[in-house]
Scaffold this motif. Structure first.
Motif, mmCIF file in Angstrom:
data_model
loop_
_atom_site.group_PDB
_atom_site.id
_atom_site.type_symbol
_atom_site.label_atom_id
_atom_site.label_comp_id
_atom_site.label_asym_id
_atom_site.label_seq_id
_atom_site.Cartn_x
_atom_site.Cartn_y
_atom_site.Cartn_z
ATOM 1 N N ASN A 1 0.748 -1.401 -0.156
ATOM 2 C CA ASN A 1 0.323 -0.087 0.185
ATOM 3 C C ASN A 1 0.872 1.191 0.184
ATOM 4 O O ASN A 1 0.237 2.581 0.203
ATOM 5 C CB ASN A 1 -1.226 0.236 1.082
ATOM 6 C CG ASN A 1 -1.685 -1.273 1.147
ATOM 7 O OD1 ASN A 1 -3.154 -1.355 0.033
ATOM 8 N ND2 ASN A 1 -2.194 -2.110 2.317
ATOM 9 N N TYR A 2 2.250 1.696 0.756
ATOM 10 C CA TYR A 2 2.936 2.656 0.497
ATOM 11 C C TYR A 2 4.311 1.824 -0.205
ATOM 12 O O TYR A 2 4.689 3.179 -0.629
ATOM 13 C CB TYR A 2 3.404 3.116 1.806
ATOM 14 C CG TYR A 2 3.815 1.816 3.231
ATOM 15 C CD1 TYR A 2 4.921 2.383 2.883
ATOM 16 C CD2 TYR A 2 3.375 0.680 3.144
ATOM 17 C CE1 TYR A 2 5.881 0.860 3.511
ATOM 18 C CE2 TYR A 2 4.262 0.249 3.930
ATOM 19 C CZ TYR A 2 5.116 0.349 4.634
ATOM 20 O OH TYR A 2 5.927 -0.195 5.004
ATOM 21 N N TRP A 3 4.725 0.917 -0.533
ATOM 22 C CA TRP A 3 6.532 0.781 -0.859
ATOM 23 C C TRP A 3 6.199 1.017 -2.373
ATOM 24 O O TRP A 3 5.569 0.499 -3.160
ATOM 25 C CB TRP A 3 6.479 -0.614 -0.261
ATOM 26 C CG TRP A 3 7.807 -0.664 0.107
ATOM 27 C CD1 TRP A 3 9.103 -0.900 -1.481
ATOM 28 C CD2 TRP A 3 8.993 -0.040 0.498
ATOM 29 N NE1 TRP A 3 10.486 -0.929 -1.589
ATOM 30 C CE2 TRP A 3 10.318 -0.285 0.110
ATOM 31 C CE3 TRP A 3 9.450 0.686 1.540
ATOM 32 C CZ2 TRP A 3 11.853 -0.416 0.425
ATOM 33 C CZ3 TRP A 3 10.717 1.013 2.356
ATOM 34 C CH2 TRP A 3 11.860 0.425 1.676
ATOM 35 N N THR B 1 6.868 8.986 4.076
ATOM 36 C CA THR B 1 5.737 10.141 3.346
ATOM 37 C C THR B 1 4.780 8.870 3.246
ATOM 38 O O THR B 1 3.434 9.097 3.152
ATOM 39 C CB THR B 1 6.334 10.912 2.104
ATOM 40 O OG1 THR B 1 6.888 11.433 3.222
ATOM 41 C CG2 THR B 1 4.983 11.642 1.970
ATOM 42 N N CYS B 2 4.945 7.988 2.260
ATOM 43 C CA CYS B 2 3.511 6.842 2.097
ATOM 44 C C CYS B 2 2.874 6.016 3.346
ATOM 45 O O CYS B 2 2.357 5.812 3.270
ATOM 46 C CB CYS B 2 4.165 6.284 0.426
ATOM 47 S SG CYS B 2 4.605 7.454 -0.850
ATOM 48 N N LEU B 3 4.192 6.129 3.983
ATOM 49 C CA LEU B 3 4.026 4.824 5.443
ATOM 50 C C LEU B 3 2.483 6.174 6.082
ATOM 51 O O LEU B 3 2.052 5.734 6.679
ATOM 52 C CB LEU B 3 5.335 4.254 5.417
ATOM 53 C CG LEU B 3 5.390 3.602 6.776
ATOM 54 C CD1 LEU B 3 4.498 2.578 6.889
ATOM 55 C CD2 LEU B 3 6.529 3.407 7.997
ATOM 56 N N LYS B 4 3.249 6.695 6.494
ATOM 57 C CA LYS B 4 2.328 7.964 6.916
ATOM 58 C C LYS B 4 0.965 8.179 6.478
ATOM 59 O O LYS B 4 -0.146 7.514 7.455
ATOM 60 C CB LYS B 4 3.456 9.166 7.091
ATOM 61 C CG LYS B 4 2.213 10.520 8.324
ATOM 62 C CD LYS B 4 3.711 11.467 8.370
ATOM 63 C CE LYS B 4 2.738 12.547 9.387
ATOM 64 N NZ LYS B 4 2.374 11.719 11.042
ATOM 65 N N TYR C 1 -0.346 6.018 4.537
ATOM 66 C CA TYR C 1 -1.296 5.047 4.742
ATOM 67 C C TYR C 1 -1.723 5.109 6.027
ATOM 68 O O TYR C 1 -2.722 4.184 6.370
ATOM 69 C CB TYR C 1 -0.656 3.476 4.437
ATOM 70 C CG TYR C 1 -1.484 2.642 4.370
ATOM 71 C CD1 TYR C 1 -1.881 1.887 3.826
ATOM 72 C CD2 TYR C 1 -0.203 1.451 5.149
ATOM 73 C CE1 TYR C 1 -2.032 0.691 4.305
ATOM 74 C CE2 TYR C 1 -1.004 0.404 5.702
ATOM 75 C CZ TYR C 1 -1.728 -0.380 4.987
ATOM 76 O OH TYR C 1 -2.239 -1.694 5.158
ATOM 77 N N HIS D 1 -3.551 4.824 -0.077
ATOM 78 C CA HIS D 1 -2.278 3.940 -0.503
ATOM 79 C C HIS D 1 -1.722 4.196 -2.054
ATOM 80 O O HIS D 1 -2.132 3.455 -3.083
ATOM 81 C CB HIS D 1 -3.209 2.335 -0.921
ATOM 82 C CG HIS D 1 -4.458 3.139 -0.690
ATOM 83 N ND1 HIS D 1 -4.493 2.047 -2.011
ATOM 84 C CD2 HIS D 1 -5.787 2.899 -0.651
ATOM 85 C CE1 HIS D 1 -5.880 2.166 -2.710
ATOM 86 N NE2 HIS D 1 -6.359 2.811 -1.601
ATOM 87 N N THR D 2 -2.658 6.061 -2.130
ATOM 88 C CA THR D 2 -1.930 5.793 -3.364
ATOM 89 C C THR D 2 -0.785 7.152 -3.748
ATOM 90 O O THR D 2 -0.383 7.457 -5.048
ATOM 91 C CB THR D 2 -3.318 6.877 -4.004
ATOM 92 O OG1 THR D 2 -3.637 7.418 -3.308
ATOM 93 C CG2 THR D 2 -4.292 5.705 -4.473
ATOM 94 N N LEU D 3 -0.114 6.466 -3.116
ATOM 95 C CA LEU D 3 0.899 7.631 -2.682
ATOM 96 C C LEU D 3 1.970 7.409 -3.912
ATOM 97 O O LEU D 3 1.843 8.059 -4.685
ATOM 98 C CB LEU D 3 1.219 8.460 -1.786
ATOM 99 C CG LEU D 3 0.494 9.528 -0.811
ATOM 100 C CD1 LEU D 3 1.150 9.800 -0.039
ATOM 101 C CD2 LEU D 3 -0.159 10.342 -1.669
ATOM 102 N N ARG D 4 2.553 6.234 -3.955
ATOM 103 C CA ARG D 4 3.162 5.794 -4.402
ATOM 104 C C ARG D 4 3.086 5.370 -5.941
ATOM 105 O O ARG D 4 4.581 5.488 -6.267
ATOM 106 C CB ARG D 4 3.603 4.118 -4.084
ATOM 107 C CG ARG D 4 2.285 3.107 -4.322
ATOM 108 C CD ARG D 4 2.751 1.643 -3.525
ATOM 109 N NE ARG D 4 1.674 1.202 -3.662
ATOM 110 C CZ ARG D 4 1.811 -0.071 -4.676
ATOM 111 N NH1 ARG D 4 2.761 -0.408 -5.193
ATOM 112 N NH2 ARG D 4 0.484 -0.723 -5.188
#
Length: 107
Positions: A30-32, A88-91, A93, A99-102
């Motif tokens: 969802n973030y990596w 940033t993506c982990l935070k 999420y 879950h779309t930032l990555r």
């Protein structure tokens, strides 16, 4: 020259929730993201520190970049940018279910 790259973020979730997001492949997806390959091996250490019952500091330290590399400064900047983006993506999420930032990173 110290070639370590360190990035820290505060995440408003428990240490256990952050840990699970790091080790669970389903949550990680969802973030990596992965970014360009490196021509050298490095060591990445992730430390989780509980600040309060629902607040965690995650610190990522990457070491092993070659000091004598003529591109060392650019590589260190690239690695720092990558870790800031991942955290940033982990935070996003963990705290907000985003879950779309990555998928928004352009190379």
């Amino acid at each position: 020259m110290d070639t370590q790259v360190t990035t820290k973020f505060k995440i408003f979730k428990t240490v256990n929730e952050v840990f699970e997001a790091i080790i669970d492949p389903e949550k990680m997806s969802n973030y990596w993201f992965s970014w360009g390959g490196s021509d050298q091996e490095t060591v990445v250490t992730i430390t989780l520190t509980e600040l309060e019952p629902a607040s965690t500091v995650i610190e990522v330290n990457e070491s092993g970049l070659r000091e004598n590399d003529p591109e060392i400064v650019n590589k260190m900047i690239d690695q720092k940018e990558g870790w800031v983006y991942v955290l940033t993506c982990l935070k996003a999420y963990l705290e907000n279910g985003v879950h779309t930032l990555r998928a928004s990173l352009l190379h």
